[in-house]
Write a protein that holds these residues in place. Structure first.
Motif, PDB file in Angstrom:
ATOM      1  N   ASP A 110      45.542  44.545  50.650  1.00 46.23           N
ATOM      2  CA  ASP A 110      45.566  45.966  50.330  1.00 46.23           C
ATOM      3  C   ASP A 110      46.914  46.537  50.756  1.00 46.23           C
ATOM      4  O   ASP A 110      47.316  46.380  51.917  1.00 46.23           O
ATOM      5  CB  ASP A 110      44.420  46.686  51.049  1.00 46.23           C
ATOM      6  N   GLU A 111      47.626  47.175  49.843  1.00 49.10           N
ATOM      7  CA  GLU A 111      48.967  47.688  50.127  1.00 49.10           C
ATOM      8  C   GLU A 111      48.975  48.763  51.216  1.00 49.10           C
ATOM      9  O   GLU A 111      49.878  48.805  52.040  1.00 49.10           O
ATOM     10  CB  GLU A 111      49.616  48.227  48.849  1.00 49.10           C
ATOM     11  N   THR A 113      46.670  49.337  53.745  1.00 52.79           N
ATOM     12  CA  THR A 113      46.185  48.967  55.075  1.00 52.79           C
ATOM     13  C   THR A 113      46.640  47.595  55.543  1.00 52.79           C
ATOM     14  O   THR A 113      46.545  47.288  56.720  1.00 52.79           O
ATOM     15  CB  THR A 113      44.642  48.973  55.096  1.00 52.79           C
ATOM     16  N   GLY A 114      47.067  46.737  54.617  1.00 53.66           N
ATOM     17  CA  GLY A 114      47.414  45.365  54.976  1.00 53.66           C
ATOM     18  C   GLY A 114      46.195  44.475  55.131  1.00 53.66           C
ATOM     19  O   GLY A 114      46.305  43.313  55.509  1.00 53.66           O
ATOM     20  N   PHE A 115      45.013  45.009  54.804  1.00 55.38           N
ATOM     21  CA  PHE A 115      43.764  44.265  54.944  1.00 55.38           C
ATOM     22  C   PHE A 115      43.709  43.171  53.884  1.00 55.38           C
ATOM     23  O   PHE A 115      43.909  43.428  52.699  1.00 55.38           O
ATOM     24  CB  PHE A 115      42.580  45.223  54.809  1.00 55.38           C
ATOM     25  N   VAL A 116      43.428  41.940  54.295  1.00 57.97           N
ATOM     26  CA  VAL A 116      43.368  40.799  53.382  1.00 57.97           C
ATOM     27  C   VAL A 116      41.908  40.494  53.044  1.00 57.97           C
ATOM     28  O   VAL A 116      41.064  40.421  53.939  1.00 57.97           O
ATOM     29  CB  VAL A 116      44.031  39.552  54.004  1.00 57.97           C
ATOM     30  N   SER A 117      41.634  40.321  51.758  1.00 54.96           N
ATOM     31  CA  SER A 117      40.270  40.009  51.329  1.00 54.96           C
ATOM     32  C   SER A 117      40.275  38.824  50.372  1.00 54.96           C
ATOM     33  O   SER A 117      41.266  38.558  49.701  1.00 54.96           O
ATOM     34  CB  SER A 117      39.643  41.220  50.639  1.00 54.96           C
ATOM     35  N   LEU A 118      39.150  38.130  50.338  1.00 52.23           N
ATOM     36  CA  LEU A 118      38.974  36.996  49.430  1.00 52.23           C
ATOM     37  C   LEU A 118      38.032  37.357  48.273  1.00 52.23           C
ATOM     38  O   LEU A 118      38.199  36.908  47.154  1.00 52.23           O
ATOM     39  CB  LEU A 118      38.414  35.797  50.199  1.00 52.23           C
ATOM     40  N   ILE A 119      37.037  38.201  48.568  1.00 52.76           N
ATOM     41  CA  ILE A 119      36.066  38.626  47.558  1.00 52.76           C
ATOM     42  C   ILE A 119      35.965  40.146  47.608  1.00 52.76           C
ATOM     43  O   ILE A 119      35.814  40.727  48.677  1.00 52.76           O
ATOM     44  CB  ILE A 119      34.675  38.007  47.820  1.00 52.76           C
ATOM     45  N   ARG A 120      36.044  40.765  46.422  1.00 53.43           N
ATOM     46  CA  ARG A 120      36.001  42.221  46.341  1.00 53.43           C
ATOM     47  C   ARG A 120      35.080  42.668  45.219  1.00 53.43           C
ATOM     48  O   ARG A 120      34.882  41.948  44.239  1.00 53.43           O
ATOM     49  CB  ARG A 120      37.403  42.794  46.035  1.00 53.43           C
ATOM     50  N   ILE A 121      34.555  43.874  45.380  1.00 54.28           N
ATOM     51  CA  ILE A 121      33.856  44.538  44.287  1.00 54.28           C
ATOM     52  C   ILE A 121      34.542  45.881  44.091  1.00 54.28           C
ATOM     53  O   ILE A 121      34.681  46.658  45.040  1.00 54.28           O
ATOM     54  CB  ILE A 121      32.356  44.749  44.586  1.00 54.28           C
ATOM     55  N   ASN A 122      34.985  46.139  42.865  1.00 51.95           N
ATOM     56  CA  ASN A 122      35.516  47.451  42.500  1.00 51.95           C
ATOM     57  C   ASN A 122      34.313  48.261  42.029  1.00 51.95           C
ATOM     58  O   ASN A 122      33.816  48.060  40.917  1.00 51.95           O
ATOM     59  CB  ASN A 122      36.594  47.323  41.427  1.00 51.95           C
ATOM     60  N   ALA A 123      33.838  49.139  42.914  1.00 47.28           N
ATOM     61  CA  ALA A 123      32.541  49.789  42.737  1.00 47.28           C
ATOM     62  C   ALA A 123      32.536  50.817  41.614  1.00 47.28           C
ATOM     63  O   ALA A 123      33.488  51.583  41.447  1.00 47.28           O
ATOM     64  CB  ALA A 123      32.115  50.463  44.034  1.00 47.28           C
ATOM     65  N   ASP A 124      31.433  50.807  40.875  1.00 40.82           N
ATOM     66  CA  ASP A 124      31.111  51.895  39.967  1.00 40.82           C
ATOM     67  C   ASP A 124      30.195  52.873  40.700  1.00 40.82           C
ATOM     68  O   ASP A 124      30.285  54.066  40.514  1.00 40.82           O
ATOM     69  CB  ASP A 124      30.380  51.371  38.720  1.00 40.82           C
TER      70      ASP A 124
END
Length: 130
Positions: A110-111, A113-124
């Motif tokens: 994430d630009e 926060t710098g938080f690194v993720s492997l699996i994401r959901i772009n929520a509706d």
């Protein structure tokens, strides 16, 4: 196992990985096949950095400590980062939530926060279950 919830597949935390070893994790075939598609997932919100957030971490069990305040070694491996739609935020809750949105897999930082993720959901949508 992925279960059909109407037409939207319901993904569980047990579905995320096919293998977890000291060398790392391997995404399951189901997760790879559902990447880019709409899914539903139920879990708990990890304690956030602020009262209003545009993303949160979905976990299998309720966490009592701020996951951002500890090392990545303290993080459970089966987490999913949920990004809210642009202009929408979510109020943290201790109740389970059901997230519906588009699944995205692969390492991403994430630009803001710098938080690194492997699996994401772009929520509706995010529904609080009581």
């Amino acid at each position: 196992m992925v279960k059909e919830a109407g037409k939207t597949p319901a993904l569980t935390f047990e579905d995320l990985y096919s293998e977890m070893t000291v060398r790392g994790v391997k995404l399951s075939d189901q997760v790879n096949q559902l990447s880019g598609k709409k899914v539903e997932m139920t879990g708990f919100m990890a304690p956030p950095l602020t009262a209003k957030v545009n993303f949160f971490v979905l976990t299998k069990v309720a966490l009592t400590v701020c996951p951002f305040c500890s090392t990545d070694a303290d993080w459970p491996t089966d987490i999913v980062v949920v990004f809210m739609p642009k202009g929408k935020d979510v109020t943290p809750t201790e109740h389970q939530v059901k997230v519906t949105g588009t699944l995205s897999v692969g390492s991403q930082t994430d630009e803001e926060t710098g938080f690194v993720s492997l699996i994401r959901i772009n929520a509706d949508s995010v529904e609080v279950l009581k």
